[in-house]
Design a protein around this motif. Structure first.
Motif, PDB file in Angstrom:
ATOM      1  N   TYR A  69       0.843  -1.204   0.000  1.00  0.00           N
ATOM      2  CA  TYR A  69       0.000   0.000   0.000  1.00  0.00           C
ATOM      3  C   TYR A  69       0.879   1.255   0.000  1.00  0.00           C
ATOM      4  O   TYR A  69       1.785   1.392   0.820  1.00  0.00           O
ATOM      5  CB  TYR A  69      -0.883  -0.017   1.242  1.00  0.00           C
ATOM      6  N   GLY A  70       0.609   2.155  -0.935  1.00  0.00           N
ATOM      7  CA  GLY A  70       1.335   3.417  -0.978  1.00  0.00           C
ATOM      8  C   GLY A  70       2.698   3.332  -1.627  1.00  0.00           C
ATOM      9  O   GLY A  70       3.466   4.281  -1.566  1.00  0.00           O
ATOM     10  N   ASP A  71       3.008   2.208  -2.279  1.00  0.00           N
ATOM     11  CA  ASP A  71       4.316   2.033  -2.893  1.00  0.00           C
ATOM     12  C   ASP A  71       4.445   2.933  -4.120  1.00  0.00           C
ATOM     13  O   ASP A  71       3.695   2.767  -5.082  1.00  0.00           O
ATOM     14  CB  ASP A  71       4.474   0.566  -3.292  1.00  0.00           C
ATOM     15  N   PRO A  72       5.388   3.883  -4.121  1.00  0.00           N
ATOM     16  CA  PRO A  72       5.498   4.759  -5.299  1.00  0.00           C
ATOM     17  C   PRO A  72       6.081   4.037  -6.502  1.00  0.00           C
ATOM     18  O   PRO A  72       5.974   4.527  -7.625  1.00  0.00           O
ATOM     19  CB  PRO A  72       6.419   5.887  -4.833  1.00  0.00           C
ATOM     20  N   GLY A  96      -3.739   3.330  -6.496  1.00  0.00           N
ATOM     21  CA  GLY A  96      -3.137   4.556  -7.015  1.00  0.00           C
ATOM     22  C   GLY A  96      -2.562   5.464  -5.951  1.00  0.00           C
ATOM     23  O   GLY A  96      -1.908   6.448  -6.271  1.00  0.00           O
ATOM     24  N   LYS A  97      -2.789   5.144  -4.675  1.00  0.00           N
ATOM     25  CA  LYS A  97      -2.279   5.991  -3.591  1.00  0.00           C
ATOM     26  C   LYS A  97      -0.758   5.868  -3.478  1.00  0.00           C
ATOM     27  O   LYS A  97      -0.213   4.765  -3.573  1.00  0.00           O
ATOM     28  CB  LYS A  97      -2.945   5.557  -2.288  1.00  0.00           C
ATOM     29  N   VAL A  98      -0.091   7.002  -3.310  1.00  0.00           N
ATOM     30  CA  VAL A  98       1.351   7.008  -3.085  1.00  0.00           C
ATOM     31  C   VAL A  98       1.609   7.606  -1.716  1.00  0.00           C
ATOM     32  O   VAL A  98       1.026   8.639  -1.373  1.00  0.00           O
ATOM     33  CB  VAL A  98       2.067   7.830  -4.173  1.00  0.00           C
ATOM     34  N   PHE A  99       2.466   6.959  -0.955  1.00  0.00           N
ATOM     35  CA  PHE A  99       2.736   7.466   0.410  1.00  0.00           C
ATOM     36  C   PHE A  99       3.246   8.899   0.367  1.00  0.00           C
ATOM     37  O   PHE A  99       4.127   9.226  -0.413  1.00  0.00           O
ATOM     38  CB  PHE A  99       3.786   6.597   1.092  1.00  0.00           C
ATOM     39  N   GLY A 100       2.700   9.727   1.236  1.00  0.00           N
ATOM     40  CA  GLY A 100       3.130  11.120   1.298  1.00  0.00           C
ATOM     41  C   GLY A 100       2.696  11.931   0.104  1.00  0.00           C
ATOM     42  O   GLY A 100       3.135  13.061  -0.073  1.00  0.00           O
TER      43      GLY A 100
END
Lengths: 147, 187, 165
Positions: free
Chosen positions: B116-119, C53-57
């Motif tokens: 989750y949240g991996d760019p 589609g969420k990216v941390f920060g």
């Protein structure tokens, strides 16, 4: 529908604001969240609120069914027409750069996006209205007491 | 996940509420309550979309899910029935088996999904990020979602608009715009 | 194992919600309830896409107001600014534009592509839901019920009557 005095007064105040907000969402969609889909739904919600409080017949006087049918088709035509216009001007379908000679500032893109979003607004609004009219115009055949 | 992100508490709270509402919808037989809870569910998912940075989607979900579709379902319920009939116990067990098998298959696949949240996940690496870097130079509007929606993927959106138009047409054909139940409606 | 699941909690929750919707579709005979279950399922698919589609920060994919060749004081829909100082600015326009690009590259944005897909899917979803509800309304008017077993029985009765005749 006379008993709902508070609802009538409050909604009379609110409905114009909702419509203006919908138009703001539409035309400010390039800069902030929003666009044709959201705006169409919000404006339709305003008319549906009007229909729920003042009755479906007065809503049909304000937004007649012929208008709804016309606008639904017009929106798709506007969207497709923008694409065909760019075809005629010698680019690909829906390639807006050719719509305006000012390439440095991408004015053609902005014009294309506004036109396309107008088409979306028109179609979404009128389809939502058509669906609501279709459901609300039918008389329920379950007696009220069954609630 | 190097350090604990406090905004994730919000995510967990919203997820818990979504679960509670979802299970309540399944258990209820009163259609009015189920439809109203469906509106609540849409609003909660819209709130979660905001924390997931999808502001445009949250906007749409709040207007459509909590507004229009609730009204539509209420209108349809008014024309059909108020209460769902109870079903046989065997049907519940059959449904439970179907759901467990499908759910187990999906759980099995979770390990292969990106974090989750991996760019750097495949979904976030290529074309999506290209849109962000090229929108200032090619479209020059700040809202990348609108740029992708109306310009880069205009053909997609055209298709979606036609689908909406066709769906509206279908409803008009099925129910009629001016009907009310007048004579000649039933054959 | 626990870490593996904890890092992918979004998928866990989406799967549970999805299965809730599927259960509602399978375990009821009421057609309106089924459509409610289908929209439950649909919304959880939306959640699946958006969480991927969420990216941390990251922040919402709305770029800051950069000056694409214009004076930074004027907003860029203004044709007035174009007319006023276009000639003077044309020479130096490459510099601010480059700065703007650099600036946007620094900030982290969530992936806009799933947002676009789901944005349109939501509106299409309500339109198709309306078609389904319209069909249910027609079924109610024809059969007098919206429970699938009662509808089947009515169909069988008609079939048997035809066969016996």
């Amino acid at each position: 529908m006379t008993p709902h005095l508070v609802l009538r007064v409050v909604s009379k105040l609110l409905i114009p604001l909702i419509v203006v907000f919908g138009l703001y969402v539409h035309f400010h969609g390039d800069y902030s969240p929003g666009g044709g889909f959201q705006a169409g739904v919000i404006v339709a919600a305003a008319v549906i609120l009007y229909a729920l409080i003042f009755g479906i017949d007065s809503a049909k006087r304000a937004v007649p069914t012929w208008f709804v049918k016309f606008m639904a088709a017009l929106g798709v035509l506007l969207f497709g027409g923008t694409g065909v216009a760019s075809l005629i001007l010698g680019a690909n379908f829906l390639d807006y750069d050719v719509l305006h000679p000012d390439l440095a500032h991408h004015t053609g893109q902005h014009i294309g996006i506004i036109l396309v979003e107008l088409g979306v607004l028109s179609t979404v609004f009128s389809v939502m209205m058509a669906i609501f009219y279709a459901f609300a115009g039918r008389a329920p055949d379950i007696p009220e007491g069954e609630w | 996940m190097t350090e604990f992100d406090w905004t994730q508490l919000l995510d967990y709270a919203l997820m818990g509420m979504l679960l509670a509402v979802g299970i309540a919808i399944v258990r209820l037989r009163n259609l009015f309550a189920a439809v109203m809870l469906m509106g609540v569910y849409s609003l909660l998912s819209a709130a979660w979309f905001v924390t997931l940075d999808a502001v445009d989607v949250a906007f749409t979900e709040a207007a459509v899910g909590a507004g229009i579709s609730t009204v539509l379902m209420l209108a349809a319920m008014l024309l059909t029935a108020r209460e769902a009939e109870p079903v046989k116990a065997i049907r519940h067990w059959a449904a439970l088996i179907v759901v467990s098998v499908a759910g187990a298959a999906l759980f099995y696949a979770v390990g292969d999904m990106p974090v989750y949240g991996d760019p750097n996940s495949p979904a976030n690496s290529y074309v999506g990020m290209d849109y962000i870097t090229s929108t200032p130079n090619e479209i020059a509007i700040p809202n990348v979602v609108t740029a992708v929606l109306a310009s880069y993927r205009g053909f997609d959106t055209f298709g979606e608009t036609v689908v909406i138009f066709a769906a509206g047409l279908g409803v008009m054909l099925l129910l009629g715009l001016n009907s009310g139940k007048k004579k000649g409606d039933e054959e | 194992m626990i870490e593996l699941v904890a890092e992918r909690f979004n998928f866990i929750i989406v799967i549970i919600l999805m299965m809730t919707g599927l259960y509602a579709v399978v375990a009821t005979g009421n057609l309106v309830k089924r459509l409610v279950g289908l929209s439950l399922f649909q919304t959880s698919v939306f959640l699946l896409y958006i969480t991927i589609g969420k990216v941390f920060g990251g922040q919402p994919p709305i770029l800051p107001e950069y000056s694409g060749g214009y004076d930074s004081s004027s907003s860029y829909d203004g044709d007035a600014g174009l007319a006023a100082g276009h000639g003077a600015e044309a020479a130096g326009s490459a510099v601010p534009q480059g700065e703007a690009v650099q600036q946007t590259a620094e900030a982290i944005y969530s992936n806009p592509l799933p947002h676009v897909l789901i944005l349109t899917a939501i509106v299409v979803g309500v339109a198709t839901l309306a078609v389904g509800l319209a069909l249910v309304v027609r079924i109610r008017e024809t059969y007098g019920t919206i429970e699938d077993e009662a509808i089947n029985q009515a169909d069988y009765a008609v079939e048997n009557a035809r066969r016996n005749a």
